[in-house]
Scaffold this active site. Sequence first.
Site, PDB file in Angstrom:
ATOM      1  N   GLU A  38       0.851  -1.194   0.000  1.00 39.72           N
ATOM      2  CA  GLU A  38       0.000   0.000   0.000  1.00 39.72           C
ATOM      3  C   GLU A  38       0.880   1.234   0.000  1.00 39.72           C
ATOM      4  O   GLU A  38       1.712   1.406   0.875  1.00 39.72           O
ATOM      5  CB  GLU A  38      -0.907  -0.017   1.243  1.00 39.72           C
ATOM      6  CG  GLU A  38      -1.625   1.285   1.523  1.00 39.72           C
ATOM      7  CD  GLU A  38      -2.428   1.830   0.337  1.00 39.72           C
ATOM      8  OE1 GLU A  38      -3.312   1.129  -0.163  1.00 39.72           O
ATOM      9  OE2 GLU A  38      -2.134   2.979  -0.099  1.00 39.72           O
ATOM     10  N   GLY A  95      -9.592   3.810   0.119  1.00 33.77           N
ATOM     11  CA  GLY A  95     -10.541   4.926   0.170  1.00 33.77           C
ATOM     12  C   GLY A  95     -11.437   4.879   1.393  1.00 33.77           C
ATOM     13  O   GLY A  95     -12.067   5.880   1.736  1.00 33.77           O
ATOM     14  N   ALA A 152     -17.243   8.369   3.155  1.00 33.79           N
ATOM     15  CA  ALA A 152     -18.306   8.848   4.041  1.00 33.79           C
ATOM     16  C   ALA A 152     -19.143   7.690   4.590  1.00 33.79           C
ATOM     17  O   ALA A 152     -20.270   7.881   5.017  1.00 33.79           O
ATOM     18  CB  ALA A 152     -19.189   9.837   3.286  1.00 33.79           C
ATOM     19  N   VAL A 159       5.606  -5.428 -12.167  1.00 33.18           N
ATOM     20  CA  VAL A 159       5.092  -6.794 -12.004  1.00 33.18           C
ATOM     21  C   VAL A 159       5.443  -7.515 -13.288  1.00 33.18           C
ATOM     22  O   VAL A 159       5.092  -7.038 -14.377  1.00 33.18           O
ATOM     23  CB  VAL A 159       3.551  -6.815 -11.842  1.00 33.18           C
ATOM     24  CG1 VAL A 159       3.048  -8.258 -11.817  1.00 33.18           C
ATOM     25  CG2 VAL A 159       3.106  -6.075 -10.586  1.00 33.18           C
ATOM     26  N   HIS A 200     -16.323   8.988  -7.111  1.00 37.99           N
ATOM     27  CA  HIS A 200     -16.717   7.610  -7.394  1.00 37.99           C
ATOM     28  C   HIS A 200     -16.272   7.172  -8.780  1.00 37.99           C
ATOM     29  O   HIS A 200     -17.072   6.676  -9.569  1.00 37.99           O
ATOM     30  CB  HIS A 200     -18.240   7.479  -7.278  1.00 37.99           C
ATOM     31  CG  HIS A 200     -18.756   7.772  -5.905  1.00 37.99           C
ATOM     32  ND1 HIS A 200     -20.025   8.225  -5.657  1.00 37.99           N
ATOM     33  CD2 HIS A 200     -18.159   7.667  -4.700  1.00 37.99           C
ATOM     34  CE1 HIS A 200     -20.193   8.381  -4.353  1.00 37.99           C
ATOM     35  NE2 HIS A 200     -19.066   8.051  -3.744  1.00 37.99           N
TER      36      HIS A 200
HETATM   37  C1  FAD Z   1     -14.155  12.010   0.109  1.00 39.35           C
HETATM   38  C2  FAD Z   1     -14.692  10.699  -0.378  1.00 39.35           C
HETATM   39  C3  FAD Z   1     -15.872  10.186   0.153  1.00 39.35           C
HETATM   40  C4  FAD Z   1     -16.372   8.977  -0.316  1.00 39.35           C
HETATM   41  N1  FAD Z   1     -17.500   8.470   0.262  1.00 39.35           N
HETATM   42  C5  FAD Z   1     -17.971   7.266  -0.142  1.00 39.35           C
HETATM   43  C6  FAD Z   1     -19.095   6.685   0.491  1.00 39.35           C
HETATM   44  O1  FAD Z   1     -19.674   7.239   1.416  1.00 39.35           O
HETATM   45  N2  FAD Z   1     -19.511   5.484   0.048  1.00 39.35           N
HETATM   46  C7  FAD Z   1     -18.903   4.822  -0.981  1.00 39.35           C
HETATM   47  O2  FAD Z   1     -19.367   3.757  -1.359  1.00 39.35           O
HETATM   48  N3  FAD Z   1     -17.829   5.345  -1.578  1.00 39.35           N
HETATM   49  C8  FAD Z   1     -17.340   6.538  -1.175  1.00 39.35           C
HETATM   50  N4  FAD Z   1     -16.220   7.061  -1.766  1.00 39.35           N
HETATM   51  C9  FAD Z   1     -15.587   6.302  -2.849  1.00 39.35           C
HETATM   52  C10 FAD Z   1     -14.771   5.159  -2.301  1.00 39.35           C
HETATM   53  O3  FAD Z   1     -13.767   5.623  -1.440  1.00 39.35           O
HETATM   54  C11 FAD Z   1     -14.140   4.401  -3.462  1.00 39.35           C
HETATM   55  O4  FAD Z   1     -15.117   4.104  -4.419  1.00 39.35           O
HETATM   56  C12 FAD Z   1     -13.536   3.093  -3.000  1.00 39.35           C
HETATM   57  O5  FAD Z   1     -12.653   3.280  -1.933  1.00 39.35           O
HETATM   58  C13 FAD Z   1     -12.796   2.481  -4.165  1.00 39.35           C
HETATM   59  O6  FAD Z   1     -12.295   1.245  -3.741  1.00 39.35           O
HETATM   60  P1  FAD Z   1     -11.132   0.534  -4.516  1.00 39.35           P
HETATM   61  O7  FAD Z   1     -10.987  -0.798  -3.914  1.00 39.35           O
HETATM   62  O8  FAD Z   1     -11.386   0.658  -5.963  1.00 39.35           O
HETATM   63  O9  FAD Z   1      -9.813   1.395  -4.253  1.00 39.35           O
HETATM   64  P2  FAD Z   1      -9.340   2.244  -3.026  1.00 39.35           P
HETATM   65  O10 FAD Z   1     -10.206   2.046  -1.851  1.00 39.35           O
HETATM   66  O11 FAD Z   1      -9.153   3.641  -3.523  1.00 39.35           O
HETATM   67  O12 FAD Z   1      -7.932   1.599  -2.666  1.00 39.35           O
HETATM   68  C14 FAD Z   1      -6.865   1.624  -3.545  1.00 39.35           C
HETATM   69  C15 FAD Z   1      -5.585   1.753  -2.747  1.00 39.35           C
HETATM   70  O13 FAD Z   1      -4.488   1.399  -3.583  1.00 39.35           O
HETATM   71  C16 FAD Z   1      -3.406   2.249  -3.299  1.00 39.35           C
HETATM   72  N5  FAD Z   1      -2.537   2.277  -4.484  1.00 39.35           N
HETATM   73  C17 FAD Z   1      -2.777   2.855  -5.686  1.00 39.35           C
HETATM   74  N6  FAD Z   1      -1.744   2.616  -6.537  1.00 39.35           N
HETATM   75  C18 FAD Z   1      -0.847   1.879  -5.847  1.00 39.35           C
HETATM   76  C19 FAD Z   1       0.416   1.326  -6.177  1.00 39.35           C
HETATM   77  N7  FAD Z   1       0.961   1.457  -7.389  1.00 39.35           N
HETATM   78  N8  FAD Z   1       1.096   0.637  -5.213  1.00 39.35           N
HETATM   79  C20 FAD Z   1       0.567   0.472  -3.976  1.00 39.35           C
HETATM   80  N9  FAD Z   1      -0.636   0.990  -3.611  1.00 39.35           N
HETATM   81  C21 FAD Z   1      -1.333   1.663  -4.538  1.00 39.35           C
HETATM   82  C22 FAD Z   1      -4.044   3.584  -2.983  1.00 39.35           C
HETATM   83  O14 FAD Z   1      -3.170   4.329  -2.169  1.00 39.35           O
HETATM   84  C23 FAD Z   1      -5.312   3.167  -2.262  1.00 39.35           C
HETATM   85  O15 FAD Z   1      -5.136   3.151  -0.868  1.00 39.35           O
HETATM   86  C24 FAD Z   1     -15.688   8.265  -1.324  1.00 39.35           C
HETATM   87  C25 FAD Z   1     -14.498   8.769  -1.848  1.00 39.35           C
HETATM   88  C26 FAD Z   1     -13.992   9.970  -1.380  1.00 39.35           C
HETATM   89  C27 FAD Z   1     -12.706  10.494  -1.957  1.00 39.35           C
END
Ligand code: FAD
Length: 518
Positions: free
Chosen positions: A17, A68, A73, A215, A455
Site C-alpha cells: 500500500e 478509500g 463517508a 510486475v 466515485h
Molecule cells: C471524500 C470521499 C468520500 C467517499 N464516500 C464514499 C461513500 O460514502 N460510500 C462509498 O461507497 N464510496 C465513497 N467514496 C468512494 C470510495 O472511497 C471508493 O469508491 C472506493 O474506496 C474504491 O475502492 P477501490 O478498492 O477501488 O480502491 P481504493 O479504496 O481507492 O484503494 C486503492 C488503494 O491502492 C493504493 N494504491 C494505488 N496505486 C498503488 C500502487 N501502485 N502501489 C501500492 N498501492 C497503490 C491507494 O493508495 C489506495 O489506498 C468516497 C471517496 C472519497 C474520496
Amino acid sequence: MSAHRLVEKGYRVAVMEMGRRWRPEDFPRTSWSIHRWFWRPKLGLRGFFNMRLFRRATIFHGCAVGGGSITYANTLLRPPDKVWDMGSWAGLADWKSEMPRHYDTACRMLGVVQNRILGPADNLLKRAAESLGVGHTFYRTSVAVFQPPEGEPGGNTFPDPYFNGEGPERTTCVACGGCIMGCRYGAKNSLDVNYLYLAEKRGARVFPETKVVGVRPLAGASDGCAGYEVETVRSTAWIRHNRRRFTCRGIVFAASALGTMELLFKLKENGSLPAISDQLGKHVRTNSESLVGLRIPGYAEDLSKGIAIGCGIYIDEHTHVEPVRYPSGSDTMMFLTTPLTGGQPGPMRIALWMKNLVVSLLRHPLKTLRLFRPSGWARESIILLCMQALEGHIDMRWERPWFWPWRKWLVSRGERIPTFIPQANRFAEQFAQFAGGTAMSMLPEILFNVPGTAHCVGGCIMAHSRDHGVVDYSNRVFGYKNMYVCDGSVVAANLGVNPSLTITALAERAMSYIPPAM
Ligand SMILES: Cc1cc2nc3c(=O)[nH]c(=O)nc-3n(C[C@H](O)[C@H](O)[C@H](O)COP(=O)(O)OP(=O)(O)OC[C@H]3O[C@@H](n4cnc5c(N)ncnc54)[C@H](O)[C@@H]3O)c2cc1C
Ligand code: SF4
C-alpha cells in the site's frame, strides 16, 4: 478485502500500500492540516486524500492502509437491479440471484446498519424534500458506523462488537460529521478495523508506504503460470527509494480505478505484461455524478453535525441526492466552491458566472462576501452529492501531455460526459431558496467544464472476452494466470449509488471462486 479471504484459505499474503497507516489520534482535526490530509508525498503532503484534475473529470480518491475507506463517508448502498443489465457485465452471470449473498457478507464484515443519527443537514433536506413534493423518497442511509442506541450519547468504548471478540475494540459514534477527515473516535468501520485487521491477525503482512512499480511473470512463463516478480519503491521517500523485489504465485490488483489503470498501462507498455487487453482505460465512469450544494450564512444550527452522509432522497426516477458534510472547522473546501451558475458549459457560462458575481457584489456586497469567507464554511454548508444510474463514460489513455512531453501520464479522452445534472442544479436552487441560502457548485466545473466525482469506476471492466474488457466474470485478468483485479476498475456500469459496497461484494464473489491453498 481479498487479503483476508486469501489468508483464510491458507495462502501467504503481502499487501503493498503506497499510503500511510493511520491511527484515530493521527487524523487531522480539520482540513487546514493540509499536510496530514492531502496526499502529495513529493511536496511533503502525506495525508490520505487525493484530488486529480483531468480534462474530462476532477477525481477525488483515498490513499492509505485501508484505501478509500479511510476518507470515505461510510455510506454503503446496494444499487438498483437494473445496473446488472447495463454495460459489458450484462449476461456474464446471474447477477441478480448471485449478488445478494455477497452483499450480505460484505455488509456483515463492514458492520453496515441503518443510520440512526439525523443531523441538522438531514432534517433540513427532509423538510425541503417534503415542500418540493419528493418527501416520500427520503430514506436513512446504510452506514458502516458503530452507533450508540437511539437517543444515547456516543463516545463509549466496547470490546469488539462485530467478530466474536476477534476484532479491535470500538467506540460509538459521536456524530461529529468528521468521517471524510478520518474518524478520530474509532467509530467508523474502515477496512483497517475489519478485513485488514483480521487478515493481519491471521498472518498477512501489510507494507505501508510501499508503491508497486513493477510486475512481471517469472522464469520465462509469459502467462504468469510460474508466478510473478513484484517490484516496489518507498512511496514517501525523496531520495533513498529502497527498491525491493518480491516473488509470488498470484497477484490481486486492488489499487482503485485510477491506480490499477496507471500501473497496468505502465506494465503493458514497458513489456512486463504485454497481453493485458487493449480495452484497458476504456469505459471509465464517474457514476454520472455532480457535486452541488448550498451555503446558508448565519444558519441557526451547525450543519456539520451528524454522520458524513446521513440520508438521501430521489428528486426524480434517475437522480439520487445525498447531503454530505465536513466537520466543523474543515473549511478549505470553500476554495473549490462558487455560486451556482446556469447556462451551457463553455466560455459563455464563465462569462455569465462572472457577470452574476459582479451583479451580486454590487447589489448585496456583504451577503456575497460572506459566501467566500472560509471561516464557518463547514458549519453553514451542505454539499449535495447527485448520482444517476444512466449510461455515460470517458476513456483514459497513457500519453505524453503537451505541457509535460518528457513522460507519459494518465490522460482522459473520449466523449465529454455531462458537466452537470440540470435537475440537480434546479433542486439545489430550490433547496437554497427554501433554506434561505445560496446554491453553490464546484469551481472546476465552471472554469474548466469538468464534472467532479469521488466515485470513479471502470477502466478494467468485466466482459466475456479480452476484445471487450480486461477481466472475466470472476475478476481474472485475460491473458494471465493467477492474476485478478478486485477494485472499482472492474465495475461496468454507473451504479447510481456510492460504489464501495458493490466493489467489496464483487471482490467477495471473486475470492469465493479461489480454491483453498494446497
Ligand atoms: C471524500 C470521499 C468520500 C467517499 N464516500 C464514499 C461513500 O460514502 N460510500 C462509498 O461507497 N464510496 C465513497 N467514496 C468512494 C470510495 O472511497 C471508493 O469508491 C472506493 O474506496 C474504491 O475502492 P477501490 O478498492 O477501488 O480502491 P481504493 O479504496 O481507492 O484503494 C486503492 C488503494 O491502492 C493504493 N494504491 C494505488 N496505486 C498503488 C500502487 N501502485 N502501489 C501500492 N498501492 C497503490 C491507494 O493508495 C489506495 O489506498 C468516497 C471517496 C472519497 C474520496
Ligand atoms: S460522525 Fe464522527 S464519530 Fe461518527 S463515524 Fe463519523 S467521524 Fe466517527
